[in-house]
Motif scaffolding. Structure first.
Motif: not given
Length: 213
Positions: A8-36
């Motif tokens: 269960a702990l491993l499942a929670i860790s994987v889920s948290t990492f996946a969500q964090t990866s999503y957030e990081k990808a989104m934040i990176d792309k959103i930051a680029q929007v106003e630069q284009q």
């Protein structure tokens, strides 16, 4: 029991990492929007956001930004006088917006983009399309306002419409500037729900109030 706990702990860790990866990808792309500033740059971002959305499946924000970056491409075409391109760009923006609307009902931010898409289509031929696309744009913005009346982006779009509409059709540069100021005041207190939620528009309100184009 210990094995179940570790699983269960491993499942929670994987889920948290996946969500964090999503957030990081989104934040990176959103930051680029106003630069284009170029059309092809927005096309690349549209594709990036669409890929994120297709991967996540249940997140509306990637599709929101895919639609938004397409709309920004349309605004560039409008400024360059390429009105014949707007229908195709609007159609491309509508696709991810429909996907986002399927994931998030009664969402003011999505209705704001719907208003903008109708606005792009109207600008192809304002005289003949005002009663169709213009009315649909106004209806989408009215629905957004009922859901989130203090949203500064709603006021910003109303300011643009008022500022650019000729006085004989109910527009007013003075009232438009007043609405830009109201939008700016709203931006000072309005807080996005998360770091990924829409937060654009303040710079545009400031630009109009300073430059009064």
């Amino acid at each position: 029991m210990k094995k179940l706990f570790l699983a269960a702990l491993l499942a929670i860790s994987v889920s948290t990492f996946a969500q964090t990866s999503y957030e990081k990808a989104m934040i990176d792309k959103i930051a680029q929007v106003e630069q284009q500033r170029k059309s092809d740059e927005f096309t690349a971002l549209t594709n990036d956001f669409t890929r994120i959305g297709d991967k996540e499946k249940n997140q509306w924000l990637p599709y929101y930004y895919a639609a938004f970056t397409n709309i920004q491409k349309g605004r560039i075409a409008m400024r360059e006088g390429k009105m014949t391109e707007l229908d195709a760009i609007a159609a491309e923006a509508q696709k991810p917006l429909d996907l986002a609307m399927g994931l998030s009902k009664d969402n003011a931010e999505l209705l704001i983009l719907q208003k903008m898409i109708h606005g792009l289509k109207m600008m192809v031929d304002p005289q003949s399309r005002f009663m169709s696309e213009g009315m649909l744009a106004a209806d989408a913005l009215s629905k957004a306002e009922k859901l989130d009346s203090e949203n500064p982006r709603i006021t910003l779009l109303k300011a643009e419409d008022t500022y650019y509409t000729p006085e004989q059709f109910g527009g007013s540069k003075t009232k438009g500037l007043e609405l830009f100021q109201k939008s700016l005041d709203q931006f000072k207190v309005y807080k996005p729900k998360t770091a990924l939620d829409p937060n654009w528009g303040k710079a545009e309100a400031e630009y109009f109030l300073v430059n009064k184009p």
